[in-house]
Design an enzyme around this catalytic site. Sequence first.
Site, PDB file in Angstrom:
ATOM      1  N   LYS A 149       0.917  -1.669  -0.147  1.00 24.43           N
ATOM      2  CA  LYS A 149       0.078   0.400  -0.020  1.00 24.43           C
ATOM      3  C   LYS A 149       0.820   1.198  -0.310  1.00 24.43           C
ATOM      4  O   LYS A 149       1.522   0.812   0.298  1.00 24.43           O
ATOM      5  CB  LYS A 149      -0.563   0.048   1.250  1.00 24.43           C
ATOM      6  CG  LYS A 149      -1.894   1.222   1.348  1.00 24.43           C
ATOM      7  CD  LYS A 149      -2.780   0.839   2.221  1.00 24.43           C
ATOM      8  CE  LYS A 149      -2.362   1.301   3.523  1.00 24.43           C
ATOM      9  NZ  LYS A 149      -2.263   2.608   4.386  1.00 24.43           N
ATOM     10  N   GLU A 218      -9.134   7.773   3.811  1.00 24.08           N
ATOM     11  CA  GLU A 218      -9.104   7.865   5.499  1.00 24.08           C
ATOM     12  C   GLU A 218      -9.618   9.222   5.734  1.00 24.08           C
ATOM     13  O   GLU A 218      -9.360  10.466   5.134  1.00 24.08           O
ATOM     14  CB  GLU A 218      -7.654   7.850   5.928  1.00 24.08           C
ATOM     15  CG  GLU A 218      -7.568   8.506   7.357  1.00 24.08           C
ATOM     16  CD  GLU A 218      -6.247   7.566   7.719  1.00 24.08           C
ATOM     17  OE1 GLU A 218      -5.584   6.829   7.026  1.00 24.08           O
ATOM     18  OE2 GLU A 218      -5.919   8.208   8.965  1.00 24.08           O
TER      19      GLU A 218
HETATM   20  O1  KIV Z   1      -1.359   2.248   8.907  1.00 24.23           O
HETATM   21  C1  KIV Z   1      -2.315   2.321   8.737  1.00 24.23           C
HETATM   22  O2  KIV Z   1      -2.410   1.673  10.067  1.00 24.23           O
HETATM   23  C2  KIV Z   1      -3.029   2.343   7.730  1.00 24.23           C
HETATM   24  C3  KIV Z   1      -4.907   2.273   8.443  1.00 24.23           C
HETATM   25  C4  KIV Z   1      -5.088   3.807   9.063  1.00 24.23           C
HETATM   26  C5  KIV Z   1      -5.317   2.268   7.005  1.00 24.23           C
HETATM   27  O3  KIV Z   1      -2.803   2.598   7.255  1.00 24.23           O
END
Ligand code: KIV
Length: 300
Positions: A149, A218
């Site tokens: 991600k 978010e």
């Molecule tokens: O790092 C994380 O936990 C996240 C979530 C808040 C989506 O990116």
Amino acid sequence: MSVEKQLRRNLKIFKLSNFRIFKSLNIMPAALSAKPRRVTTHTLQEMKSRGEKIAMLTAYDYSIAKILDRAGVDVLLVGDSASNVMAGYETTIPITLEEMIYYASSVVRAIERSLVVVDLPFGSYQGNSKEALNSAIRIMKETGAHAVKLEGGREIVESVSRILSAGIPVMGHLGLTPQSIHKFGTYVVRAKDDAEAKKLVDDAHIIAEAGIFALVLEKIPASLGAKVAGELKIPVIGIGAGRHVDGQVLVLHDMLGITQDFSPRFLRRYHNLYQEITGAVTKYIDDVKNADFPNEKEQY
Ligand code: KIV
């Protein structure tokens, strides 16, 4: 043939015939399938198509990941929120690629079913697309995770494309992007004004067209979350983005009430583990001090 052998044979025939019946109906009870069917990026796409919500949670270690996987969480995110909840830093900025690899490989060793997505940490992909690809390759090779991600929109699209061209699935992240906290200065709701909302929608389309398989949104208005989820074909997973998106994600330590000092409106606490753990530990201390533990049965 011995009775035992006969019984084993009958059981095998019974399982086989049931397997065929269930397979023809396209259903498979857990007892008959050796291992649960793994969640893939494809599964998530199918879930969106049939309107089934996606449940995602963060995980950072083997023991908890095992519980979450067996409980049926679809996606485990090894988030860079580990920087906050595991390492105690104020922001997600200090966590390193090596630390993310350590957490992610612990999670991967635990799972049988969930899809594991790992955050590329700050500084491991913003430099250029080659650096981004190298970081993503390290995550995939050294942890066994299934996807990475990245935070950002048009400014990271070249990196997204390059990572995708190596066959690595990418999840996007827009709205409040904690790695840019010093640019924004606060953790308030993002994209409330028209200009920022338009930029977010445009960015979502840009990285979706580049080929990301899912997008995290978010802390944005629910109406904007609904709009993006409605316009994109890929699953949109919200954290403070309202209910009209394709799934939800929370930081495990927040939803279990281990953290106490973080209470945004979007957070639903399912437990007060801080209190539970304090109670158990206090009792243990008392038992030790009073020489009540161990008792006769708890010794050799
Ligand atoms: O790092 C994380 O936990 C996240 C979530 C808040 C989506 O990116």
